[in-house]
Every structure is written in C-alpha cells, then in structure tokens.
Design a protein around this motif. Structure first.
Motif, PDB file in Angstrom:
ATOM      1  N   ALA A 287       0.828  -1.203   0.000  1.00 54.49           N
ATOM      2  CA  ALA A 287       0.000   0.000   0.000  1.00 54.49           C
ATOM      3  C   ALA A 287       0.868   1.262   0.000  1.00 54.49           C
ATOM      4  N   SER A 288       1.938   1.249   0.785  1.00 46.48           N
ATOM      5  CA  SER A 288       2.857   2.395   0.816  1.00 46.48           C
ATOM      6  C   SER A 288       3.514   2.604  -0.535  1.00 46.48           C
ATOM      7  N   ALA A 289       3.861   1.492  -1.206  1.00 47.64           N
ATOM      8  CA  ALA A 289       4.487   1.589  -2.518  1.00 47.64           C
ATOM      9  C   ALA A 289       3.516   2.163  -3.551  1.00 47.64           C
ATOM     10  N   VAL A 290       2.247   1.769  -3.461  1.00 46.19           N
ATOM     11  CA  VAL A 290       1.246   2.300  -4.387  1.00 46.19           C
ATOM     12  C   VAL A 290       1.067   3.803  -4.170  1.00 46.19           C
ATOM     13  N   VAL A 291       0.980   4.218  -2.912  1.00 46.37           N
ATOM     14  CA  VAL A 291       0.855   5.648  -2.611  1.00 46.37           C
ATOM     15  C   VAL A 291       2.073   6.409  -3.126  1.00 46.37           C
ATOM     16  N   THR A 292       3.251   5.839  -2.934  1.00 48.21           N
ATOM     17  CA  THR A 292       4.471   6.482  -3.433  1.00 48.21           C
ATOM     18  C   THR A 292       4.429   6.617  -4.949  1.00 48.21           C
ATOM     19  N   ALA A 293       3.950   5.577  -5.638  1.00 49.66           N
ATOM     20  CA  ALA A 293       3.829   5.639  -7.094  1.00 49.66           C
ATOM     21  C   ALA A 293       2.871   6.753  -7.518  1.00 49.66           C
ATOM     22  N   CYS A 294       1.782   6.926  -6.769  1.00 49.68           N
ATOM     23  CA  CYS A 294       0.844   8.016  -7.062  1.00 49.68           C
ATOM     24  C   CYS A 294       1.524   9.373  -6.924  1.00 49.68           C
ATOM     25  N   PHE A 295       2.337   9.527  -5.892  1.00 54.81           N
ATOM     26  CA  PHE A 295       3.074  10.782  -5.703  1.00 54.81           C
ATOM     27  C   PHE A 295       4.058  11.004  -6.847  1.00 54.81           C
ATOM     28  N   VAL A 296       4.732   9.953  -7.289  1.00 57.96           N
ATOM     29  CA  VAL A 296       5.701  10.080  -8.385  1.00 57.96           C
ATOM     30  C   VAL A 296       4.994  10.495  -9.672  1.00 57.96           C
ATOM     31  N   VAL A 297       3.836   9.899  -9.938  1.00 58.50           N
ATOM     32  CA  VAL A 297       3.080  10.254 -11.141  1.00 58.50           C
ATOM     33  C   VAL A 297       2.652  11.714 -11.092  1.00 58.50           C
ATOM     34  N   MET A 298       2.185  12.179  -9.945  1.00 54.97           N
ATOM     35  CA  MET A 298       1.788  13.582  -9.828  1.00 54.97           C
ATOM     36  C   MET A 298       2.982  14.514  -9.923  1.00 54.97           C
ATOM     37  N   ALA A 299       4.139  14.066  -9.451  1.00 55.81           N
ATOM     38  CA  ALA A 299       5.362  14.851  -9.648  1.00 55.81           C
ATOM     39  C   ALA A 299       5.649  14.991 -11.139  1.00 55.81           C
ATOM     40  N   GLY A 300       5.395  13.896 -11.888  1.00 53.18           N
ATOM     41  CA  GLY A 300       5.574  13.963 -13.332  1.00 53.18           C
ATOM     42  C   GLY A 300       4.633  14.955 -13.984  1.00 53.18           C
ATOM     43  N   VAL A 301       3.381  15.004 -13.514  1.00 58.55           N
ATOM     44  CA  VAL A 301       2.435  15.988 -14.037  1.00 58.55           C
ATOM     45  C   VAL A 301       2.930  17.397 -13.730  1.00 58.55           C
ATOM     46  N   ALA A 302       3.378  17.612 -12.491  1.00 51.44           N
ATOM     47  CA  ALA A 302       3.832  18.944 -12.075  1.00 51.44           C
ATOM     48  C   ALA A 302       5.056  19.400 -12.857  1.00 51.44           C
ATOM     49  N   LEU A 303       5.947  18.480 -13.164  1.00 53.47           N
ATOM     50  CA  LEU A 303       7.202  18.817 -13.843  1.00 53.47           C
ATOM     51  C   LEU A 303       7.089  18.775 -15.362  1.00 53.47           C
ATOM     52  N   GLY A 304       5.913  18.409 -15.861  1.00 54.85           N
ATOM     53  CA  GLY A 304       5.708  18.440 -17.305  1.00 54.85           C
ATOM     54  C   GLY A 304       6.160  17.201 -18.050  1.00 54.85           C
ATOM     55  N   TRP A 305       6.306  16.080 -17.353  1.00 48.95           N
ATOM     56  CA  TRP A 305       6.728  14.855 -18.037  1.00 48.95           C
ATOM     57  C   TRP A 305       5.707  14.403 -19.072  1.00 48.95           C
ATOM     58  N   PHE A 306       4.435  14.740 -18.845  1.00 47.98           N
ATOM     59  CA  PHE A 306       3.372  14.257 -19.723  1.00 47.98           C
ATOM     60  C   PHE A 306       2.819  15.367 -20.606  1.00 47.98           C
ATOM     61  N   ARG A 307       3.592  16.426 -20.823  1.00 48.99           N
ATOM     62  CA  ARG A 307       3.067  17.558 -21.587  1.00 48.99           C
ATOM     63  C   ARG A 307       2.768  17.182 -23.046  1.00 48.99           C
ATOM     64  N   HIS A 308       3.441  16.166 -23.556  1.00 50.33           N
ATOM     65  CA  HIS A 308       3.197  15.755 -24.941  1.00 50.33           C
ATOM     66  C   HIS A 308       2.072  14.736 -25.050  1.00 50.33           C
ATOM     67  N   LEU A 309       1.492  14.371 -23.919  1.00 46.60           N
ATOM     68  CA  LEU A 309       0.376  13.439 -23.922  1.00 46.60           C
ATOM     69  C   LEU A 309      -0.903  14.232 -24.165  1.00 46.60           C
ATOM     70  N   ASN A 310      -1.170  14.516 -25.445  1.00 49.96           N
ATOM     71  CA  ASN A 310      -2.278  15.405 -25.792  1.00 49.96           C
ATOM     72  C   ASN A 310      -3.372  14.685 -26.572  1.00 49.96           C
ATOM     73  N   TRP A 311      -3.650  13.433 -26.165  1.00 48.10           N
ATOM     74  CA  TRP A 311      -4.739  12.698 -26.793  1.00 48.10           C
ATOM     75  C   TRP A 311      -6.066  13.315 -26.373  1.00 48.10           C
ATOM     76  N   ARG A 312      -6.800  13.808 -27.338  1.00 43.23           N
ATOM     77  CA  ARG A 312      -8.056  14.486 -27.013  1.00 43.23           C
ATOM     78  C   ARG A 312      -9.110  13.519 -26.482  1.00 43.23           C
ATOM     79  N   ARG A 313      -8.930  12.233 -26.740  1.00 45.95           N
ATOM     80  CA  ARG A 313      -9.876  11.270 -26.202  1.00 45.95           C
ATOM     81  C   ARG A 313      -9.780  11.164 -24.680  1.00 45.95           C
ATOM     82  N   LEU A 314      -8.655  11.600 -24.127  1.00 45.75           N
ATOM     83  CA  LEU A 314      -8.534  11.590 -22.680  1.00 45.75           C
ATOM     84  C   LEU A 314      -9.515  12.566 -22.039  1.00 45.75           C
TER      85      LEU A 314
END
Length: 398
Positions: A287-314
C-alpha cells in the motif's frame, strides 16, 4: 516585505496579487482544463479514469458485502488470479484526493469566493442528483441486493449532508464526497483571502500542523473538521500545483515531502482497516508503494513529463469519471447479480464494466450537462434587492 515573506515566494513569480494566471478559467467540466502556458493537462483526465476503474474492480472482485451477494459467493474467489491487484484498488480514492488538491488549486486561482462556490456546486451536484434518482429507482424496482430507500433518506442524500447527520447513503461510494466537501470549505478560506503563492503555502503549512495535532489529540471535533486521514493527499496535490505553476522550489517540495511522510503513516492504518473489511491479509508495504507511485506520477504531471500526452480522447475519459464513480457500485452489483449465472466471471466483469462506462456517458450527456447549465444560470442570477435602501431614501408623502 520582510525576509520571512520573501522566503515563501520563488524568485520571479511576482506573487503580489491574486490576478488570474494560466491555471485560471477551468470550467465546470473535467476540472483539468489548463496548466502552465494555457496547455490542457490531458494526463489528469486519464489518471482520474484510471483511479475510478481501480475502485470499480475493487468493488466487483475484492469487496465483500454487496459484491459477495451479487456473485452468490465470496467475491475474492471469483477471479483469484487478479485479487492480489484488485485488493488494493481502494487506493484509487486516495489518488482521487491527490489529484483533487492539484485541480482545485488550479481552478480556484484568480477566482472570487462566489465563483469558486458556483463552480464547485455545478461540478458536484448535477451528476450526483441524477445518480441518486437512478439508484433509488433501480433499488425500488429490483430490491434484491439492498432495501428500498425511504423518501426522507433520499431527500437528505440530495443535500450531500447525510453522512454528518447519521443518515445512510444511497450508495456506499458517497462517503468520499463528504471528504471532498470539507476540503472545499477549508480551501474557501484561501479563496476568500485571495489565492496567491504565499496564502496557499500558509494554508498548507497550517493544515499540516493541524493534521499532526489532531492525530496527537484524537479530538472528535478536529478530526471531523481537518480530515486527518486524507488531508495529506489534498495538501500534496496543492504543493504539486505550486511546482507546476511556479517551478521547483524548496518550500513547495517541502510541502509535498512532509505530506508523503504523513500519507505513509495514515495508509498503514487504512490498510489494516481494509484487511478487516475484505477478510484478507493486505501488505502495508505494498500500500505504501502504491501511494508512493501516485506521488511520483503527480510529480511527473507537475514537472511536465506528460506535456506531450495530448490525446483528445482523454478529455472524454475525464467526463466519464465522476458519473462512473457514482453509479458503478450499486448498479454494477445489480448487473453482476443478473449475469453471473449465464456468463463466465471474466465476461461478466467485462460486460458490467463496459455497461457502466456507457451508463456514465449517458448520465453525463442527458443529465449532468443540461442540469449543470441550468444550475449555473440560476446561481449567476443577481440576488433580489430588498428595497430597504430605496425606502430609506424615498421622499415622504405629500
């Protein structure tokens, strides 16, 4: 400006007013419209649907109660090969809260208190009202898994205040909405003062201190007010948005880091609680590892790792998330109850999931959107004048 003031503000932000910035202007739709530079954060739409699906599979394949009644046997025995994964699907709600902190801070930037409350009301209530009506009718027509809700219970549920008043929810998933409402009420204090980097940081620090004090004091009033079990996720989400908007800064990363540490502690208690609920030995480490993964993913959003992920279907995926979350449990179990004797377990789960996604889309198109438009127009109407001022200044009769 003192040194203590400037220490809170990253260089070059010019954070002297609460003027609208690139994160402002988020509509009442998905709540993920714009990020830095006016770019839509499509990744958040996809992540929200992913979180909703994880909760869905947890309810269908791991949770007891209605799920076991729907299958006619313990739900964890249906597809035992996937239960090691679905057993932790409840953490999707924690991921929701993490995303919510980010999105609410983004959408509130540059808005007044009235705008903030109107946007939250038009976002939360239309789909919720439609879901309650749909669930109530379905339960009344097919009372096989749950008792018909009485009129008073349904009406009180419509206010979203049923939980603090001790009235059972029409659907079990509604508990998280009361958590969200309390977050909105707390963050309204920031909106009232004006959303700036300084005011937002101060809010995060004060809420963090209050969370720690609440854990230590175990005070019922503070516990209900400050939501200490989930506050770290909202606070971290706000910290991630500050990083996204202003760039990396020690204060914002400190907010995220402390929130992660608190979340690591609270998730262990939640893991024990869910172990009892589903009658399984869940791992606090997983459970701690899953929560940590969620934090890492949100860090990626904050830092722009997914800025090229521009699928309009999302964007379409984002519109499904909230209605899907509201109706998937009760109606999904009802559908499983009707299908499991005729289809294989995997096919039953797949068919039910697809049906709930289609229903979520119909709910969004036929109920949520038109109701939101009408509610928005109603809330934007000016308040009627009392006429007191006019009578006070009127000339006396001749």
């Amino acid at each position: 400006m003192t040194l203590s003031d400037t220490a809170l503000i990253p260089a070059g932000t010019g954070d002297t007013t609460a003027a609208p910035g690139p994160g402002a202007g988020t509509g009442a739709g998905t709540g993920t419209k714009q990020g830095r530079g006016g770019q839509r954060l499509y990744a958040l739409d996809g992540l929200r649907l992913l979180a909703a699906l994880s909760v869905l599979f947890f309810h269908y394949l791991s949770r007891g109660g209605e799920a076991s009644d729907a299958w006619g046997q313990p739900s964890r025995e249906i597809l035992p090969s996937v239960t090691p994964f679905t057993d932790y699907g409840w953490l999707g709600v924690e991921f929701f809260f993490l995303i919510s902190g980010f999105v609410i801070c983004m959408s509130a930037w540059g808005r007044g208190l009235g705008q903030f409350f109107r946007s939250r009301i038009t976002r939360l209530y239309p789909a919720y009202w439609a879901a309650i009506v749909l669930l109530s009718v379905a339960t009344a027509v097919f009372p096989v898994l749950a008792h018909r809700p009485d009129v008073h219970r349904v009406l009180l549920n419509l206010t979203m205040l049923h939980e603090p008043l001790g009235t059972p929810a029409v659907s079990g998933v509604f508990w998280s909405l009361w958590v969200e409402l309390r977050f909105y009420l707390l963050f309204a204090l920031v909106v009232w003062r004006g959303v700036t980097y300084r005011s937002t940081v101060a809010f995060c620090c004060l809420w963090t201190v209050g969370t720690v004090i609440t854990h230590a004091a175990n005070d019922r009033l503070l516990n209900n007010l400050l939501v200490p079990t989930y506050s770290a996720y909202f606070i971290a989400g706000i910290g991630f948005y500050l990083i996204h908007r202003f760039g990396s800064h020690a204060m914002a990363w400190g907010i995220v880091g402390v929130s992660w540490l608190i979340a690591q502690e609270t998730v262990l208690a939640e893991t024990e609680r869910f172990s009892k609920i589903i009658h399984a030995d869940l791992s606090g480490g997983v459970a701690s590892a899953v929560v940590t993964a969620c934090f890492v993913v949100m860090a990626g959003v904050a830092l722009g790792w997914f800025r090229h992920l521009n699928w309009r279907r999302l964007t379409f995926a984002g519109t499904l998330t909230y209605p899907l979350y509201l109706v998937h449990e009760s109606l999904g179990h009802l559908m499983i109850y009707g299908l499991h004797d005729h289809l294989s377990p995997a096919t039953t789960v797949a068919a039910t999931t697809v049906a709930m996604l289609v229903l979520a889309w119909l709910l969004h198109v036929l109920a949520e959107k038109p109701l939101a438009r009408r509610l928005k127009r109603t809330l934007e109407r000016p308040l009627p004048s009392s006429g007191i001022g006019r009578r006070a200044n009127a000339q006396p009769p001749s």
